[in-house]
Design a protein around this motif. Structure first.
Motif, PDB file in Angstrom:
ATOM      1  N   PRO A  29       2.931  10.600   8.773  1.00 21.21           N
ATOM      2  CA  PRO A  29       3.067   9.468   7.854  1.00 21.21           C
ATOM      3  C   PRO A  29       3.206   8.143   8.587  1.00 21.21           C
ATOM      4  N   ASN A  30       2.807   7.096   7.914  1.00 20.62           N
ATOM      5  CA  ASN A  30       2.937   5.741   8.438  1.00 20.62           C
ATOM      6  C   ASN A  30       3.414   4.867   7.281  1.00 20.62           C
ATOM      7  N   LEU A  31       4.538   4.178   7.452  1.00 21.16           N
ATOM      8  CA  LEU A  31       5.098   3.310   6.419  1.00 21.16           C
ATOM      9  C   LEU A  31       5.093   1.863   6.866  1.00 21.16           C
ATOM     10  N   MET A  32       4.823   0.959   5.916  1.00 18.00           N
ATOM     11  CA  MET A  32       4.916  -0.462   6.224  1.00 18.00           C
ATOM     12  C   MET A  32       5.169  -1.255   4.954  1.00 18.00           C
ATOM     13  N   PRO A  33       5.897  -2.372   5.092  1.00 15.86           N
ATOM     14  CA  PRO A  33       6.162  -3.214   3.925  1.00 15.86           C
ATOM     15  C   PRO A  33       4.915  -4.019   3.552  1.00 15.86           C
ATOM     16  N   LEU A  34       4.744  -4.229   2.249  1.00 13.96           N
ATOM     17  CA  LEU A  34       3.579  -4.964   1.773  1.00 13.96           C
ATOM     18  C   LEU A  34       3.890  -5.586   0.418  1.00 13.96           C
ATOM     19  N   TRP A  35       3.453  -6.829   0.206  1.00 16.21           N
ATOM     20  CA  TRP A  35       3.578  -7.456  -1.104  1.00 16.21           C
ATOM     21  C   TRP A  35       2.669  -6.723  -2.078  1.00 16.21           C
ATOM     22  N   ASP A  48      -5.737  -7.664   4.807  1.00 16.50           N
ATOM     23  CA  ASP A  48      -6.960  -7.929   5.546  1.00 16.50           C
ATOM     24  C   ASP A  48      -7.699  -6.604   5.707  1.00 16.50           C
ATOM     25  N   PRO A  49      -8.980  -6.541   5.365  1.00 19.06           N
ATOM     26  CA  PRO A  49      -9.716  -5.272   5.449  1.00 19.06           C
ATOM     27  C   PRO A  49      -9.890  -4.724   6.864  1.00 19.06           C
ATOM     28  N   ARG A  50      -9.596  -5.519   7.889  1.00 19.14           N
ATOM     29  CA  ARG A  50      -9.796  -5.091   9.273  1.00 19.14           C
ATOM     30  C   ARG A  50      -8.576  -4.430   9.893  1.00 19.14           C
ATOM     31  N   VAL A  51      -7.448  -4.418   9.200  1.00 20.02           N
ATOM     32  CA  VAL A  51      -6.215  -3.898   9.802  1.00 20.02           C
ATOM     33  C   VAL A  51      -6.143  -2.376   9.733  1.00 20.02           C
ATOM     34  N   ALA A  52      -5.238  -1.805  10.513  1.00 20.35           N
ATOM     35  CA  ALA A  52      -5.137  -0.350  10.658  1.00 20.35           C
ATOM     36  C   ALA A  52      -4.858   0.370   9.341  1.00 20.35           C
ATOM     37  N   THR A  83      -4.068   8.424  -5.290  1.00 19.51           N
ATOM     38  CA  THR A  83      -5.236   8.067  -4.507  1.00 19.51           C
ATOM     39  C   THR A  83      -5.532   6.583  -4.700  1.00 19.51           C
ATOM     40  N   VAL A  84      -5.749   5.894  -3.615  1.00 20.44           N
ATOM     41  CA  VAL A  84      -5.993   4.459  -3.628  1.00 20.44           C
ATOM     42  C   VAL A  84      -7.473   4.187  -3.876  1.00 20.44           C
ATOM     43  N   ALA A  85      -7.752   3.169  -4.679  1.00 23.79           N
ATOM     44  CA  ALA A  85      -9.117   2.672  -4.862  1.00 23.79           C
ATOM     45  C   ALA A  85      -9.191   1.350  -4.117  1.00 23.79           C
ATOM     46  N   LEU A  86     -10.054   1.263  -3.121  1.00 27.89           N
ATOM     47  CA  LEU A  86     -10.199   0.041  -2.318  1.00 27.89           C
ATOM     48  C   LEU A  86     -11.261  -0.857  -2.919  1.00 27.89           C
ATOM     49  N   SER A  87     -11.000  -2.166  -2.904  1.00 20.26           N
ATOM     50  CA  SER A  87     -11.998  -3.135  -3.354  1.00 20.26           C
ATOM     51  C   SER A  87     -11.901  -4.377  -2.485  1.00 20.26           C
ATOM     52  N   GLU A  88     -12.989  -5.070  -2.384  1.00 21.64           N
ATOM     53  CA  GLU A  88     -13.039  -6.296  -1.567  1.00 21.64           C
ATOM     54  C   GLU A  88     -12.505  -7.463  -2.374  1.00 21.64           C
TER      55      GLU A  88
END
Length: 88
Positions: A29-35, A48-52, A83-88
């Motif tokens: 697992p990987n956890l991180m804070p996010l708005w 940002d779409p380029r981040v890990a 499940t996450v749905a990604l969009s630009e």
């Protein structure tokens, strides 16, 4: 909307930071804070779409988000898994 769902809706509409849980390539697992933004139906997080974390989600869209009170506040939290749905 029942009382429980109304409480969850009110809690998520307040300005808070969510902890996004994703999976590394090895399954750890990987956890991180996010708005985040909650519109009553969808929890949206912005990055940002380029981040890990985005690379991890493109590889495996399973994720969890935990929104919790900080130290000293009465205990309260909401968790969302799916499940996450990604969009630009």
């Amino acid at each position: 909307m029942n009382e429980r769902n109304a409480k969850i809706d009110k809690y998520l509409r307040a300005t808070r930071i969510g902890m996004l849980g994703t999976l590394n390539e090895d399954g750890s697992p990987n956890l991180m804070p996010l708005w985040y933004d909650w519109d009553g139906e969808t929890l949206r997080m912005f990055s940002d779409p380029r981040v890990a974390k985005m690379r991890r989600l493109r590889g495996d869209p399973r994720a969890a988000v935990l929104v919790a009170e900080g130290v000293g506040a009465p205990e309260a939290w909401v968790s969302v898994e799916g499940t996450v749905a990604l969009s630009e």
